[in-house]
Structure formats: C-alpha cells, structure tokens
Design an enzyme around this catalytic site. Structure first.
Site, mmCIF file in Angstrom:
data_model
loop_
_atom_site.group_PDB
_atom_site.id
_atom_site.type_symbol
_atom_site.label_atom_id
_atom_site.label_comp_id
_atom_site.label_asym_id
_atom_site.label_seq_id
_atom_site.Cartn_x
_atom_site.Cartn_y
_atom_site.Cartn_z
ATOM 1 N N LYS A 44 0.806 -1.203 0.000
ATOM 2 C CA LYS A 44 0.000 0.000 0.000
ATOM 3 C C LYS A 44 0.854 1.273 0.000
ATOM 4 C CE LYS A 44 -1.241 1.125 3.917
ATOM 5 N NZ LYS A 44 -1.647 1.829 5.125
ATOM 6 N N THR A 45 1.797 1.319 0.901
ATOM 7 C CA THR A 45 2.618 2.520 0.997
ATOM 8 C C THR A 45 3.446 2.693 -0.276
ATOM 9 O OG1 THR A 45 2.789 2.036 3.329
ATOM 10 C CG2 THR A 45 4.180 3.775 2.495
ATOM 11 N N ASP A 73 -4.352 8.283 2.789
ATOM 12 C CA ASP A 73 -3.936 6.978 3.300
ATOM 13 C C ASP A 73 -4.930 6.535 4.378
ATOM 14 O OD1 ASP A 73 -2.424 4.775 3.716
ATOM 15 O OD2 ASP A 73 -0.877 5.774 4.899
ATOM 16 N N GLU A 74 -5.029 5.257 4.630
ATOM 17 C CA GLU A 74 -5.896 4.738 5.699
ATOM 18 C C GLU A 74 -7.310 5.323 5.608
ATOM 19 O OE1 GLU A 74 -4.657 2.412 7.394
ATOM 20 O OE2 GLU A 74 -2.581 2.804 7.983
ATOM 21 N N GLN A 106 -9.190 -3.369 8.047
ATOM 22 C CA GLN A 106 -8.286 -2.844 9.070
ATOM 23 C C GLN A 106 -8.853 -1.610 9.748
ATOM 24 O OE1 GLN A 106 -3.953 -2.949 8.447
ATOM 25 N NE2 GLN A 106 -4.417 -3.651 6.384
ATOM 26 N N ARG A 108 0.529 -8.540 11.164
ATOM 27 C CA ARG A 108 1.787 -7.831 11.419
ATOM 28 C C ARG A 108 2.983 -8.764 11.263
ATOM 29 N NH1 ARG A 108 0.473 -3.860 9.644
ATOM 30 N NH2 ARG A 108 -1.356 -5.084 9.174
#
Length: 785
Positions: free
Chosen positions: A57-58, A245-246, A276, A622
């Site tokens: 994603k980043t 983002d997010e 998430q 994670r």
DNA sequence: GCAATGGTTTCGACT
DNA sequence: AAACCATTGC
C-alpha cells in the site's frame, strides 16, 4: 502565502524525478505488479485502492506521488497527501525522498489531517475569529477548560465529569457538527439537557482564549470554506491531486473536508482496507470507504490482494478469521510464499506465567540468532503491558514501548511547553495557569482567584493582570514577591528571544524558573527520566527555525522520535501496531472479555465484535514468519483475580495452520499456597469446541513424544514435567562478579532508589525505598552515592 | 498553601 | 492494586 508561486529551483524534486524518468518506462514502475501499476498510473479521476495488509500500500502511494511529479502532471506542492499519524507522514516523506531525491521542503502538503488543517487555518485565522498565533489545546488543557465551563453552569462536576463532556463534544466534532447542527435528540445528552449549551460555552471560551482543540482544526476549515467560496476555490485549484492513506479510518468531518476539496477536480485517490478499520470508537466511518463509488461516480476501484509480507499459514489464519465478519468489501489475500511455521497457541495459568512464557520464547529465539528488533509483543490494552515489562526487566531483555505515554503529554513536557508558551505568547492564559505554581512558589488557588477577577473585569490576559496586581497591596507580601519575581523572569526571557537561539532561551527559562531544580530535588527514578525528556525537548527545538514553528509542531505531533538505539524487542498495543511488521509477533491475552473487549461488545454489539475481529486481523497480519498466541486462565481485572476463558477468536483460527502448545508446568505458585487451587489447564474453562479439538491434537503429540506421559490426579492428559523453574530465568550469566557491595545506594530505572541487601554474582537483592525488596540484574541499576 | 488522609474509580484504542 | 480526587488538619 509564499509557496503559492511555483518555483523551479535547479535540483528540485521535480527535476530530479524527471531525470529519473527513462525512455520506455520509468524505473520506479519496475517491480510493481499489474494491480499496483494500475493504482499508480490511473492518475485522473477518483480512484479507490483496496489494499489488504502487506500488499504494498505505501509503495503504491509513494510511487504514485513520484509518478505524478515525474511525468510533469504535478509539482510537489500541487499534491495534497494526507496520512493519519505523523509517523506515517514522516515515513512517506522519507520513501518519496528515496524515489525522487531529498524532499524535506518539497512536499509542503504532506501531513496529517490535523497538521494540514492547522496550516490552512493559520493563514485565514481571522476569517474564523482567531488570530494566526492561536494555540492548539491538548487533552489536559481541554479538560481544565471544560471543568470551568461546567462549573460556570453550576453543574456538579461529580455527576457530570468533564471527561464525559469531552467525549461527547469529540463525538459531535468527529461528525462535523457545530453546536447549531447537533440533532435535537442529542442536544440534551449531558448535564440535564444542557449539552449543546455547554458546547457553545466551550467554543466561546476557546475563541476568547484564541485557542482551538483537535476537532476544531477540521471544523474551522469546513466553516472557512463554506463561508468563503473564494478561499475554497483557491485550495481546490491548488491541490491538483489528492491522496489519502488509511481511508477506512476517516471520520465524517474528515470526509466532508476531503469532499469539499475534491469536488472541483475529483483527482482523489483513497487507499484503505475495510478489514483494518479499528477506529470506529473515534468516529471513523467504514461507510466512507463502502460508499466511495457512490460519492464519486465513475471511480476506478483497484484491489490489491497479493500479499508480500507473510507466510502461508499466517495469511491463512488472518483470512480465515476475518471471514467471520459480515459487511466487507471482500478481498482475498494471496501469497506465493511458502506455508512456513504454523501459528502456536499456548495457554498459561495466569498472566504472570503468560508473561514468562513470552519472555522465554523471545530469549530462545534471540539465542538462535534472531534479532530482538524483529520481535514484537502486541497487546489489547495498555494495562497488559506492565506485567510483560516487569518480566523483561527481570530478564534483562532490552525492549522498547512504542507509542506509550505520548511524549508531549508527559507532565514535564507540558509544563515546559507552558513556560515557553508564556514567553512566546503572553496572552496564553491556560499556559500561565498551568505553571504559575509549578514549581511551588506559594501561589495557590487564592492568588489565582484574585488574578482571574482582575483579568475578567479589566478584560486583559492573566499575565498582564498579574503584573498589575504586583503593584497593588492586594496580595500579602510573600505571594506578591513570588509573583513579581516570576513576572520579571518572563519579561527578561521575552526580551531574550531577540538575538538568542530559542533552544538556549528554553534552557535558561527552565533553569531560572526553578523548574529543572524541582525535578532534580526529587530523587526518584522517573525524575531522572523526566530531566532526560526535558533535555531531549530542548535539543529537538534546534531543528526548528523559531519558537513558533516548534510549538506548532509539538502541539500536533503525537510521538517524539523515540530512541532507536540498539537491538530491542517492541511492546505496544494492537492499535499502535497498525502499519508495522515484524518477523515474529507475540499476541498475549486472547481471552473473552479482554479480547474481544467486553466493553466493545456491550457498547456496540455485533459491530463492536467485528471491529475487535478486525483488530485481531491487524495483529495477525503484522507477522512475517512467526505468530505466537497466548491466553491465560486467570487474570487480574481492576485488581481482582478472575477466571477467564480463551477468546472465541482462537476458535476461529483454521485448525490446519495452528499448533497447540502446552505450557511447561510451573512451580512458581507452589510455595505457601497459591491464590488458587492449582488445576490442570484443561479444566472446565476450556470447553469450547475448538479448544477440545486442540486438546485432542495435543494429547496425541504428547503420547508420541513422551511414550504415554504421566497421568495426573484427574486422569487428564499429562503435563510435562517441570522444565523450568522461575529463578533460573533471572540470571543468564553469573560469570562476572558484581562490583556492587552490600549497603550501596543504587538507582533503578523502574523501581527508583534503594539499598543493596545482598550480592550474588551479577544479581543484586535490593531493598527499594518505594517498592520493597526485589532481585535485579546489576546492569539495571546505577550507583548513586 | 501544603501535605497527609481517605474514599473512589479505574483498564479502550489516538490526532 | 494503584492512581486519582477531594477533603482535612496543620
């Protein structure tokens, strides 16, 4: 408004980026998979990128920005990029830097909603009845103010706690509601029908103080834009491309904020993962993401489902568990990685044993050459941290708490900042109130009351009132002298600001005000830490051009750069872990009531459960290689020991990917009668179907390796013999004799000052002044006298 | 004005 | 069990 004018300096980001652009395809696009590439190259129009955990994603976000710049579609300052945390913003800046060269000043509009909101407001403050040097209130200032507001309404602050009002206002502000817009039904929610009245009163107080809270940073922007279409248009023109983002974590206010800006050009790219979304309690609206296509017709939706982070078993577990949720947009994570190790689930007798098991496992892995920095313990609530920390300290295991008490919320930092605010902005009443008697100078409530009366009747700031009052006979000699000294100090420091570096001014202020002295006199361990923090604060000021810029930064930033030093294991809450990844992840406390949290279930029912499950999903994803879950049968909740039942989430794991471990029996409670009767860990609390399955599995393993094992008194599967006794873990090496002697005074970073009672190798028995007798490793204490 | 005392609440995550 | 608050006695 200097950066309104585009400037093309040689060596600017855009030029470097263009230089990096090679014929026949840019180098930065290499290595992207087709979906990622689509997300990067669909530059025009609304785009929604549904990016599962670990799907790059980043990378997509940063590459997209690089792509916009490199192809000349936008210059760095044409792009608005919003993240949730300052940490994420920092990381993104860094990664863009790697792609297109140093970017420190190149992306002025990359930041959190709040920092960007503040930046915009400073420029147009007067349009929303503020001055451009308005202060941003932290939680504690806010509560103090609310208490005053509540008191002014003659409400009993016991029955109507400020905290609750803060929560209510926060909720309204998250939903973008001004006092006028609060729905009828909710207006009376507090103080016997006076919710909205108090909201108004609070906003009035804020306006007089030239201050705003976090929510206002967005709300004032909304008002600014709605009331001033020209200003709005200015920003709509400026932000040619917008990235978020997010996105699953945006609340209504943020959504409205984005929509106003994006209306014109519609070049909005939102990246998020509905699985998430873990900030529902903070007003996040998963609906925002579910509704994106509706709000932005013609939006391109890109799904990133290829996971590059975790092994097959880990991904299987994460996918399996999240599939229990309804109302998802539906993604299936895939990996081409090998299955890897199975997850382990270990039951412990109580939370102490659980902490010990985690510690042992970390040590074992460390001994095998795994780096501590690649291991993390993720807990549901910060209350769980204490016990684990204690264990780490005992083991001498270097660790770091991520996101703990936020740097800027620590008392000493708030105090120091209040001093600086008084120096920089003499009208800052809240700051002055905070430090007028810190350190103690005999200026208590009575004195403050007098100052308040003066200030109110003369309509002047407190500090000015203070100066005037010292000229009168109103105060007794002692407080008057103290107050005069303080005010003279402020005048001196204020003058000092011209010509002296601001960090130097800060050092002098803290010194001369007696503030550092106050902590130095306190001979506790955390006083040391506080002094360190103050030093760190002064040091970090050097990175800012002036005091104003620094104060702005600090009031917005959540976490100071914690010492990165050395190889340390990480300990944090699941929430804090979002966006991070580790080779090995430990997840203790998987018990009903704790995780999923009872409170969440009570308050939000099924939605609450689903959010908890997403949190579990975040925790699981994670991990890159190893995932170790724990639960314990007894835990102390609000000081009371309670029997607990394994989390339903454990039963939701796919059996094929999980291995059930058995905790080695512990003798730690054998002496002098434990708090409970020792029962086998396979007692009645493990009645869930999944666990019985697991138990059967374990029993067969047991028979295989132990040739039948020993039955215990109830004829249940045998417990393995005592492999470990607690004391063994305390000392890893006793090779070198300690240089401490009995009777020496020492200081421990956690337990404070104490006297050495006995020495055994590098283990010391110390009688701590505050916490009693403890055994510690000598490397954890320092000699004090 | 301050320290000591006692009674109450608390542990849900964050900008 | 510990942290927090308000009241009390000096």
């Amino acid at each position: 408004m200097t950066d309104l004018t585009p400037v093309h300096r040689p060596g600017s980001i855009s030029q470097r980026a263009r230089a990096a652009l090679q014929p026949g395809g840019a180098s930065y696009l290499e290595g992207l998979n087709p979906e990622q590439r689509q997300a990067v190259e669909t530059t025009e129009g609304p785009v929604l990128v549904l990016a599962g955990a670990g799907t790059g994603k980043t990378r997509v976000l940063t590459t997209r920005i690089a792509h916009l710049i490199a192809t000349g579609r936008a210059r760095p300052f044409d792009i608005l990029a919003v993240t949730f945390t300052n940490k994420a913003a920092r990381e993104m800046k860094e990664r863009i830097g790697h792609l297109v060269g140093p970017s420190a000043e190149g992306m002025p509009w990359l930041g959190t909603f709040h920092s960007i909101g503040a930046k915009i407001l400073r420029r147009h403050a007067e349009l929303v009845n503020l001055r451009s040097d308005f202060t941003i209130l932290g939680m504690d200032d806010q509560l103090r103010l609310l208490k005053q507001v509540i008191a002014a309404e003659n409400l009993d602050d016991k029955r109507w706690p400020a905290r609750q009002l803060a929560g209510l206002l926060d909720d309204w502000k998250n939903r973008g509601l001004t006092p006028e817009q609060v729905p009828q039904g909710e207006a009376g929610a507090f103080g016997g029908g006076r919710g909205v009245k108090l909201y108004k009163a609070y906003q009035d107080r804020l306006a007089t103080l030239n201050a705003c809270d976090f929510g206002d940073l967005l709300l004032h922007c909304l008002r600014l834009w709605r009331e001033n279409p020209d200003v709005l248009q200015n920003y709509q023109d400026r932000f040619r491309y917008m990235l978020v983002d997010e996105y699953q974590d945006t609340n209504v206010a943020q959504y409205l904020w984005l929509r106003l800006l994006a209306q014109a050009r519609k070049n909005l790219c939102c990246v998020g993962d509905d699985d998430q979304s873990i900030y529902g309690w903070r007003g996040a609206e998963v609906d925002n993401i579910l509704r994106f296509e509706h709000d932005f017709p013609g939006a391109v939706v890109v799904r990133l489902e290829r996971n590059y982070r975790s092994t097959g078993h880990i991904l299987a577990a994460a996918s399996h568990i999240i599939a229990y949720n309804e109302g998802r947009l539906g993604k299936t994570l895939r990996t081409e990685d090998e299955p890897g190790e199975k997850l382990t689930v270990t039951g412990a007798w109580d939370s102490e044993e659980e902490a010990r098991l985690v510690g042992e496992e970390i040590e074992a892995l460390h001994a095998k050459g795994h780096k501590l920095s690649e291991m993390a313990v993720l807990v549901r609530t910060s209350a769980q941290m204490r016990e684990i920390e204690d264990r780490f300290v005992q083991l001498g295991l270097p660790y770091r708490v991520v996101g703990g008490p936020r740097f800027y919320e620590r008392a000493e930092i708030r105090d120091a900042l209040a001093y600086l605010r008084c120096v920089a902005q003499p009208a800052d009443d809240l700051a002055f109130e905070r430090i007028i008697n810190t350190p103690k100078r005999g200026l208590g409530d009575a004195t403050l009351q007098i100052l308040h009366n003066h200030a109110r009747s003369a309509r002047i700031p407190l500090m000015q009132a203070a100066r005037l009052v010292t000229e009168t006979e109103e105060l007794k000699a002692k407080p008057r002298g103290a107050l005069r000294d303080l005010m003279r100090g402020f005048e001196r420091w204020h003058r000092m600001m011209e010509g002296t570096p601001h960090s130097e001014v800060a050092r002098v202020v803290l010194e001369e005000s007696g503030y550092t002295d106050m902590w130095q006199k306190e001979r506790t361990a955390d006083a040391q830490g506080r002094l360190e923090n103050l030093k760190e604060l002064v040091r970090s000021m050097e990175e800012f051009p002036d005091l104003g810029a620094f104060l702005e930064h600090v009031s917005l930033v959540m976490d100071a750069n914690e010492g990165e030093g050395g190889d340390r294991a990480s300990l944090m809450t699941l929430h804090a872990a979002k966006g991070l990844e580790f080779d090995t992840v430990f997840l203790p406390g998987w018990e009903e009531g704790l995780f999923p949290s009872q409170r969440s279930l009570d308050e939000s029912g099924r939605a609450g459960l689903e959010e908890e499950r997403r949190l579990a999903h975040v925790g699981l994803t994670r991990a890159r290689k190893r995932l170790k879950l724990y639960f314990s049968s007894n835990r102390r909740i609000h000081g009371l020991w309670q029997a607990t039942v394994p989390s339903r989430f454990i039963d939701e794991l796919p059996e094929a990917s999980v291995e059930v471990m058995e905790a080695p029996a512990s003798f730690s409670h054998g002496m002098g009668g434990s708090r409970f009767d020792r029962v086998t860990p396979f007692g009645s609390s493990y009645a869930t179907p999944g666990w019985q399955r697991a138990q059967a599995h374990q029993a067969s393993v047991e028979r295989g390796s132990f040739g039948g094992g020993r039955g215990n008194e109830r004829g249940r599967p045998a417990q393995r013999g005592p492999l470990t006794i607690e004391g063994e873990l305390v000392a890893k090496s006793t090779s070198s004799e300690s240089s401490f002697t009995t009777g020496a005074r020492v200081l421990h970073s956690k337990f404070g000052p104490g006297t050495v009672a006995a020495v055994d190798g590098n283990k010391l028995t110390v009688d701590f002044d505050k916490s009693g007798r403890k055994m510690v490793l000598d490397s954890f204490v320092e000699r004090t006298s």
